[in-house]
Design an enzyme around this catalytic site. Structure first.
Site, short mmCIF file in Angstrom:
data_model
loop_
_atom_site.label_atom_id
_atom_site.label_comp_id
_atom_site.label_asym_id
_atom_site.label_seq_id
_atom_site.Cartn_x
_atom_site.Cartn_y
_atom_site.Cartn_z
N SER A 88 8.17 -0.26 -15.96
CA SER A 88 7.21 -0.45 -14.88
C SER A 88 6.48 0.82 -14.47
O SER A 88 5.56 0.77 -13.65
CB SER A 88 7.92 -1.06 -13.65
OG SER A 88 8.92 -0.19 -13.18
N LYS B 270 9.94 -2.81 -4.09
CA LYS B 270 9.04 -1.68 -4.35
C LYS B 270 8.01 -1.52 -3.24
O LYS B 270 7.71 -0.40 -2.81
CB LYS B 270 8.35 -1.87 -5.70
CG LYS B 270 9.28 -1.76 -6.90
CD LYS B 270 8.55 -2.01 -8.20
CE LYS B 270 9.50 -1.86 -9.40
NZ LYS B 270 8.83 -2.11 -10.69
#
Length: 755
Positions: free
Chosen positions: A662, A705
């Site tokens: 990611s 996140k």
């Protein structure tokens, strides 16, 4: 002639028979007198004369002479001839017909007929002498004078269908008729013997059964009296017999249990297998085998229980309510097997307890973490010493019911070795099509698990085998925001810990500022487990002060928090103050929640080598290589610097392992920033996997996140366009403070980053 219909009766020439006068007076208003002839027609089926058409009569009948009528109306008749009957008519119940004498074929001598008669009568006499009614029957048999009289008198007892009886009467040959009569009589005698023998055997069996039942009843009564006088001496056998009777086991299980009980009786208390047999029967009789009545499900109450026990998690609770609603409609256990996935301390296990309370069911928790042996799930076979049932059936025994809520905790921590694969053993348990006949190796009989509501928990789905994962519906448990942690601490954690430590509500007060500081500076987690520990430390500190009498009440403020908990324990990364070319902010997911990370890059004089530091995993190293290749394709002129210099890429917090794809777009942006000497705003963070085509691919852990970005002071976040649907899982308070921009291509990322 008077015409009388008859059915299922043998009449032969020369035989006398009797019947009531009313039988023929019904058919003719005229008075009959001795010497008159009467015609008997044979019906194929027994019907009232008004309903009997001409087709219902056989073509052969009998003519008989009226011999005598006694004072009580008993009529004596004697058959004269067999007759051929034709032109039968039935007008309103009045019969008429034409009749002609049917000749007999005399093809056997009188002596032969007499010998046959004597032989058959002798067999008859021998047969009846074994019965109590034999004397009465013997007198009747001795009065018979011919085979015809014998067959006609016995017709009511012979097991012959009506067509066979008619066939005897219709036979013209005297020899063949006598053979048919002889065969019918012998068949009757043999069949009667067999029936009598069977009846005697059955009677003996019944007598034996009744006698045994009476003895057992008497023994049971005496045994019960002894047990009442000496309850400490109740035998194991007697105890298990009573338990088995009351258990409600299925047929297969009962046969196995009875088999073990019989072995236990034979073994005796001194036998070396007695203990093993005792343990088995004790286990199977402790299980609940009967179907539980389905209680009324109240969705309003269920929602209230979930809201009272857990703050937030609206989508999770909504999905649980849907499951409960389906069960209420079907009046049985139905729906998917739920798998709760999330970081530690997010309430996955405790919500199972809430589901049990909402449904008024028993709660059982089974920890699967670290299990390596398949026998832990399915049990050990009884051939092994120390054999035990599996954890599933052990949990069913603890629940004491057939429909508990069973939480299988930490299914992602299952392992496999030479002992088998425990995850494979769970396939049958969690399959609604198969678990109705789950067979534990120890029990060796099927048990119905279809009424059990299974709930599984895991921290990640990465280590769960695909076949097992396909049987479950994954429900993500996002980490709690700071606001949610604050409410959970005030409404749940602090009151619970104070109750556990014996502190009264008025003797300890923790300010809201103190709780916020604990959340920000003393814990780093998605859940609230660490927060509960810190609150426990505060309560223990207050307990010491209260017990010593130093203070009557304790107030914990934010300023004095270090006095209780020590100095700050955790440090979350904050956004960098000054933008520097080659440094870009990314987002990462950890087991403790989300964090921001910085991708730092620098050119060093050298010969084009690539240096990677920061304890990166293989997947993240591959992302670096993809990023370098993509930057060379997008910026071929600027990429010339990479031939004359070494490229060093570093991700701080080098002691912490990092992996995953990611950070792909973050690495590309950092390299472009370095080569073009343009800085990226410190207010911007990003996450997304990159491909060699320049596409931005979706990632996981988006809610955590984004929470990390909001906590670090970030105002703009770039996410993959394919993850836009995941924004509904993100808390509103987080989305309000962030500008979230979905992107599809790396060129879109660079345009926004350097605008």
């Amino acid at each position: 002639m008077i015409i009388i219909p008859i059915h299922d009766m043998i009449l032969l020439p020369g035989v006398s028979f009797y019947f009531k006068k009313e039988t023929y007076y019904h058919w003719s208003p005229e008075q009959a007198k001795p010497g008159d002839d009467i015609l008997f027609l044979l019906q194929r089926e027994s019907k009232e004369i008004e309903d009997s058409p001409a087709e219902n009569f056989y073509p052969i009948g009998f003519s008989a002479e009226l011999v005598h009528i006694d004072s009580e109306g008993l009529v004596q008749m004697k058959v004269r001839n067999r007759v051929d009957v034709s032109d039968i008519e039935n007008e309103n119940g009045v019969l008429s017909a034409s009749a002609a004498v049917r000749p007999e074929i005399e093809d056997i001598s009188e002596e032969e007929l007499k010998r046959r008669f004597e032989r058959v009568r002798g067999a008859y006499l021998q047969f009846v002498q074994n019965f109590q009614w034999g004397v009465w029957a013997r007198n009747i048999i001795l009065r018979w004078s011919s085979l015809e009289e014998m067959i006609c008198s016995s017709a009511g007892y012979l097991n012959l269908p009506w067509p066979d009886k008619y066939a005897i009467m219709a036979e013209d040959s005297l020899e063949k008729r006598s053979e048919m009569i002889e065969h019918a009589i012998y068949s009757f005698i043999e069949e009667s013997k067999v029936a009598e023998e069977a009846q005697e055997a059955q009677q003996e069996s019944h007598e034996q059964t009744y006698r045994e039942a009476a003895i057992r009843k008497q023994l049971g009564f005496l045994q019960k009296q002894l047990e009442e006088m000496h309850p400490e001496n109740v035998s194991d056998i007697r105890m298990f017999e009573e338990k088995l009777e009351a258990s409600g086991m299925n047929e297969t299980a009962r046969k196995e249990a009875d088999k073990v009980l019989n072995r236990m009786k034979q073994e005796g208390k001194e036998g070396h297998e007695y203990g093993m047999l005792y343990d088995y029967l004790d286990f199977v009789t402790s299980l609940s085998w009967k179907k539980e009545a389905v209680p009324e499900i109240d969705l309003t109450k269920a929602q209230a229980v979930l809201d009272a026990d857990h703050y937030g998690m609206e989508r999770v609770k909504e999905r649980i309510i849907q499951q409960i609603a389906v069960m209420a409609l079907n009046q049985k256990q139905s729906g998917s097997i739920l798998l709760f996935v999330g970081a530690p301390g997010t309430g996955k296990t405790s919500i199972g307890q809430s589901i049990a309370r909402a449904l008024d069911r028993k709660y059982v928790r089974i920890s699967l973490g670290g299990i390596r042996d398949e026998a832990e799930i399915r049990g050990h076979r009884r051939t092994y010493i120390g054999a035990m049932p599996g954890r599933i059936m052990e949990g069913m025994k603890r629940s004491g019911t057939s429909n508990p809520v069973m939480v299988l905790d930490e299914v992602d921590k299952l392992a496999k070795d030479y002992g088998g694969d425990p995850a494979s053993a769970l396939l049958e348990v969690l399959d609604p099509e198969q678990n109705g006949t789950f067979t534990d190796h120890y029990m060796n009989v099927p048990y119905d698990l279809s009424d059990v509501l299974f709930v599984c928990t895991a921290n990640t789905v990465d280590t769960i085998p695909e076949p097992l994962l396909n049987r479950m519906e994954v429900i993500q448990f996002p980490g709690y925001t700071a606001l949610e942690k604050m409410q959970i601490a005030k409404k749940h954690l602090l009151p619970k810990v104070m109750e556990d430590t014996g502190i009264r509500p008025r003797t300890l007060k923790v300010t809201d500022e103190a709780l916020r500081r604990i959340i920000d500076e003393y814990t780093m987690e998605s859940g609230v487990r660490g927060l509960k520990k810190q609150i426990g430390t505060l309560c223990r500190y207050a307990a010491v002060k209260l017990v010593k009498g130093e203070q009557k009440s304790v107030t914990v403020s934010a300023k004095r928090l270090p006095d209780y908990l020590g100095s700050q324990r955790t440090y979350h990364d904050k956004k960098i103050e000054e933008a520097v070319p080659g440094v870009v902010t990314g987002l990462a997911w950890t087991s403790a929640g989300g964090e921001i990370l910085f991708v730092e890059s620098r050119l060093i004089p050298g010969s084009g080598n690539l240096i990677i530091t920061g304890q990166l995993g293989d997947v993240m190293k591959e992302s670096v290589q993809i990023a370098v290749s993509l930057v060379k394709a997008l910026y071929p002129e600027e990429a010339g610097k990479l031939k004359e210099n070494d490229l060093h890429i570093h991700v701080p917090a080098g002691a912490v392992p990092k992996d995953g794809p990611s950070a792909g777009i973050t690495i590309v942006t950092a390299l472009v920033s370095l080569l073009t000497e343009r800085s990226v705003s410190t207010e911007l963070a990003m996450t997304g996997e990159i491909s060699l085509r320049g596409s931005v691919l979706p990632i996981g852990g988006l809610p955590e996140k984004l929470m990390a970005a909001q906590r670090a002071g970030i105002t703009r976040v770039l996410i993959p366009a394919d993850n836009a649907a995941d924004l509904k899982e993100v808390a509103e308070e987080v989305k309000k403070k962030l500008k979230i921009i979905p992107v599809k291509r790396m060129t879109d990322v660079l345009e926004i980053a350097f605008s």
